[in-house]
Motif scaffolding. Structure first.
Motif, PDB file in Angstrom:
ATOM      1  N   GLN A   1      34.878  38.536  46.687  1.00  0.00           N
ATOM      2  CA  GLN A   1      34.828  37.139  47.099  1.00  0.00           C
ATOM      3  C   GLN A   1      33.716  36.885  48.112  1.00  0.00           C
ATOM      4  O   GLN A   1      33.210  35.764  48.218  1.00  0.00           O
ATOM      5  CB  GLN A   1      36.181  36.714  47.677  1.00  0.00           C
TER       6      GLN A   1
ATOM      7  N   TYR B   1      38.959  48.131  38.758  1.00  0.00           N
ATOM      8  CA  TYR B   1      39.228  47.013  39.654  1.00  0.00           C
ATOM      9  C   TYR B   1      37.941  46.347  40.114  1.00  0.00           C
ATOM     10  O   TYR B   1      37.782  45.122  40.006  1.00  0.00           O
ATOM     11  CB  TYR B   1      39.997  47.503  40.885  1.00  0.00           C
TER      12      TYR B   1
ATOM     13  N   GLU C   1      36.671  42.536  38.814  1.00  0.00           N
ATOM     14  CA  GLU C   1      36.662  41.429  39.759  1.00  0.00           C
ATOM     15  C   GLU C   1      35.254  40.928  40.039  1.00  0.00           C
ATOM     16  O   GLU C   1      35.042  39.722  40.209  1.00  0.00           O
ATOM     17  CB  GLU C   1      37.358  41.854  41.050  1.00  0.00           C
TER      18      GLU C   1
ATOM     19  N   GLN D   1      34.405  37.043  39.313  1.00  0.00           N
ATOM     20  CA  GLN D   1      33.930  36.177  40.389  1.00  0.00           C
ATOM     21  C   GLN D   1      32.462  35.790  40.199  1.00  0.00           C
ATOM     22  O   GLN D   1      32.064  34.651  40.469  1.00  0.00           O
ATOM     23  CB  GLN D   1      34.106  36.877  41.745  1.00  0.00           C
TER      24      GLN D   1
ATOM     25  N   VAL E   1      45.315  41.860  40.468  1.00  0.00           N
ATOM     26  CA  VAL E   1      43.881  41.792  40.188  1.00  0.00           C
ATOM     27  C   VAL E   1      43.459  40.334  40.270  1.00  0.00           C
ATOM     28  O   VAL E   1      43.972  39.497  39.519  1.00  0.00           O
ATOM     29  CB  VAL E   1      43.541  42.366  38.795  1.00  0.00           C
ATOM     30  N   ASP E   2      42.553  40.032  41.181  1.00  0.00           N
ATOM     31  CA  ASP E   2      42.065  38.662  41.356  1.00  0.00           C
ATOM     32  C   ASP E   2      40.947  38.401  40.357  1.00  0.00           C
ATOM     33  O   ASP E   2      39.919  39.071  40.371  1.00  0.00           O
ATOM     34  CB  ASP E   2      41.555  38.472  42.788  1.00  0.00           C
ATOM     35  N   LEU E   3      41.137  37.409  39.484  1.00  0.00           N
ATOM     36  CA  LEU E   3      40.157  37.083  38.458  1.00  0.00           C
ATOM     37  C   LEU E   3      39.370  35.815  38.781  1.00  0.00           C
ATOM     38  O   LEU E   3      38.693  35.261  37.922  1.00  0.00           O
ATOM     39  CB  LEU E   3      40.847  36.939  37.098  1.00  0.00           C
TER      40      LEU E   3
ATOM     41  N   ALA F   1      44.684  35.254  37.831  1.00  0.00           N
ATOM     42  CA  ALA F   1      44.901  36.616  38.313  1.00  0.00           C
ATOM     43  C   ALA F   1      45.838  37.312  37.350  1.00  0.00           C
ATOM     44  O   ALA F   1      46.418  36.687  36.452  1.00  0.00           O
ATOM     45  CB  ALA F   1      45.485  36.618  39.727  1.00  0.00           C
TER      46      ALA F   1
END
Length: 660
Positions: free
Chosen positions: A49, A170, A174, A178, A355-357, A362
């Motif tokens: 991020q 991971y 990500e 992002q 897992v933040d997509l 997510a």
């Protein structure tokens, strides 16, 4: 009676948790020292991020001094441990060495980037392991989109807005998720040529995205990426990297200026020099996290091979979930070894993974419950806020602002490409001119923990020789599995501009050559050559008044590389062309026809002046006859730069080693 001395090496998930728990248990009854290259703990799961412009860099850092008030912080990198003398030697950020004595040692050095045997990757790829790399990637992506929007050539435009991410663990997943949202937001304000849009490719030799996780999470991530337009190619990796693009293992050549390496990690090579039993580069410990035969030494996190009591015969994976919990167990057992409490083995139970997509998407399975979409996004962000040791309000505020305001896509220019090489033992530190390095890259290219072709190339016969390579596990969040060794120095020459020195093993070779040349009585270079691929004008690196003082052989300089292409490995920071300090690359016209050596005693021309024979600059030769002393002429260059590092081969990482 003096208080016991406890030294903790590393302030990652394991080291930070150990220091925090020990400071609570000791309550001033022990001297606790934390040795770390930076003054902050980095919350790695939110690093993508930062690269996407959602969070400011300081949001993912937690001050060690503020949160560990009873712990003495020593800034430096450990470069040697004497187990018999019970001392740790380190080098601080300014190059000064120091020694710390201990009664108990906790080794939590973490992990480093894994390089695989693939030509061109070490020169043309960048990792994603530390804060400097995230800042560089944000600037680089922004710059490429802006240059693509202004390009007249369709091929150049397409290459600049193509981004290749290697590794679908991971970190890679990500970063691709992002990054795609980030570039799409940019082109809405800076449209590309008609019919063009940013192109993101995610490559991995595995059969599916997130191969180490549950199939449900893998399918959710794969579906989300494909719906956004990310090209997910499983069973495919990079065969060769060049300045113009990458050649894939399926034979396709992808023109690109951006190669992000998220393949995997391997343990920090510091432990390999101890001469203790190892397991694939990790220090073997018992269930109490103690080193057999060395009861005063404990190890945890990615640096330790901890027996998995839930799966006999196996070791816990290199993830942040385990590192965070092992840090607490290590603290309790260190205190028990000093008479406070009882020892306990390390046991764990998986809490699930997130897992933040990007956006509101997510994938998560908290306590085994599979979630996707908005619900998974809420659980993921809520978990990160709960797991962070600090900055929760600031992180939440940045998320809120990102939801209602457009992102600021600007280049800060704080981190240059040459400052964040892929083959670095310290991804948490950006390379800067004049700062010596504690460890050489060669340390991270060898040893039992290095990746081999047998680990990474499917179908390879066991009888074939394995090629060592490099790799640092990225800690994830404590409830999320987490899936970049010394950097070469840039030495000062005594004048205002720095002399560029070599990376990786070339630094060691160059130093040996320098010592040999000194014994023969010939001047030698002050440092080997550093590969630095950033573009910048020659005049900004070496002013003309300095270049004119060089003693140059009489042959023309080679033409510089064309703009937009990376030059040979001998380069200065900010330039793709030949190194301007190399004597053989400067034009002889810069030497005036009447210029003479200041120490010349006779009217006949010196051998290094026009009209005479050019002076030979080979080691061990006598100085020109016109010089009264054997000392080299003041206008004689110190030497030639070394050749840059050769290509390092590699393929995708072993998922078992950990990924983000």
């Amino acid at each position: 009676m003096s208080r016991p001395r406890i030294v903790i090496v590393g302030a990652g998930f394991a080291g930070y948790r150990t220091a925090k728990e020990l400071s609570r248990k000791a309550r001033g009854k022990a001297d606790i020292t934390l040795l770390n290259p930076t003054d902050y703990f980095l919350y790695l799961p939110l690093l993508p991020q930062v690269a996407a412009g959602i969070l400011e860099p300081r949001r993912v850092t937690v001050s060690l001094s503020d949160t560990l008030p009873q712990v003495r912080l020593v800034l430096g990198e450990a470069d040697g441990i004497d187990l018999d003398a019970r001392t740790v030697h380190y080098t601080d950020p300014e190059g000064t060495g120091g020694t710390l004595g201990y009664d108990r040692l906790v080794l939590a050095a973490g992990s480093v980037n894994k390089l695989l045997p693939i030509p061109g990757v070490a020169e043309h790829a960048h990792g994603f392991r530390g804060l400097p790399e995230a800042l560089y990637l944000r600037d680089h992506v922004t710059r490429q989109v802006e240059l693509a929007a202004a390009a007249d050539d369709p091929e150049t435009c397409a290459a600049r807005c193509t981004f290749v991410v290697v590794g679908a663990g991971y970190t890679g997943t990500e970063v691709a998720a992002q990054g795609q949202l980030f570039t799409d937001a940019q082109v809405r304000r800076h449209p590309l040529r008609k019919g063009m849009r940013p192109r993101w490719l995610l490559l991995d030799i595995a059969e599916r995205v997130l191969p180490e996780l549950d199939v449900h999470l893998s399918r959710t991530a794969d579906r989300t990426l494909r719906e956004r337009g990310v090209e997910v190619r499983m069973g495919t990796s990079v065969k060769e990297a060049t300045p113009d693009g990458v050649l894939l293992t399926d034979g396709e050549f992808v023109a690109t200026r951006s190669l992000v390496w998220c393949v995997g990690v391997r343990p920090d090579p510091l432990a390999e020099a101890l001469g203790l039993p190892m397991e694939r580069g990790r220090l073997l410990v018992d269930p109490n996290l103690q080193v057999p035969g060395r009861p005063e030494v404990f190890a945890c996190g990615d640096a330790a091979a901890v027996p998995d009591l839930e799966n006999p015969g196996q070791f816990t994976p290199m993830t942040a979930q385990h590192a965070w919990r092992q840090g607490r167990t290590a603290a309790l057992n260190v205190a028990a070894s000093l008479g406070a409490g009882v020892r306990r083995p390390y046991e764990h139970r998986d809490l699930g993974f997130v897992v933040d997509l990007g956006g509101v998407k997510a994938a998560a399975n908290p306590l085994g419950v599979p979630l996707s979409g908005l619900a998974a996004g809420a659980v993921t962000r809520g978990y990160h806020l709960a797991a962070m040791p600090g900055n929760r309000v600031r992180v939440a505020a940045d998320w809120l602002l990102d939801a209602v305001l457009p992102r600021q896509a600007v280049q800060l220019g704080l981190v240059r490409s040459w400052s964040v090489p892929l083959d670095t033992a310290s991804p948490e530190l950006a390379r800067v001119p004049g700062r010596p390095q504690a460890r050489q890259e060669a340390d991270a290219r060898s040893g039992p923990g290095a990746a081999t072709e047998q680990e990474t190339r499917p179908g390879r016969k066991a009888t074939e020789p394995a090629a060592p390579a490099v790799g640092k596990a990225e800690p994830g969040v404590p409830a999320v599995e987490a899936a970049e060794p010394g950097t070469p120095a840039v030495e000062q020459t005594g004048e205002w501009e720095p002399t560029v020195v070599a990376s990786a093993g070339e630094a060691v070779i160059s130093e040996a050559k320098a010592r040999e040349a000194a014994e023969q009585g010939s001047p030698e270079r002050r440092g080997p050559a550093l590969y630095a691929p950033e573009r910048e004008s020659l005049e900004r690196q070496v002013p003309e008044r300095h270049a004119a003082e060089l003693n140059v052989p009489e042959h023309p300089a080679p033409e510089p590389e064309a703009p937009g292409r990376r030059g040979p490995e001998r380069e200065l920071p900010g330039r793709r062309g030949p190194a301007p300090h190399a004597p053989e690359q400067e034009s002889p016209e810069r030497q005036g026809p009447d210029r003479k050596s200041p120490e010349q005693k006779s009217p006949e021309p010196a051998k290094n002046q026009p009209g005479g024979e050019p002076a030979k600059r080979q080691p061990g030769l006598e100085p020109a006859k016109s010089q009264p002393t054997p000392e080299p002429a003041k206008n004689q260059p110190d030497g030639e730069p070394a050749e840059g590092p050769g290509p390092v081969k590699r393929t995708d990482a072993d998922p078992a080693e950990g990924d983000s």
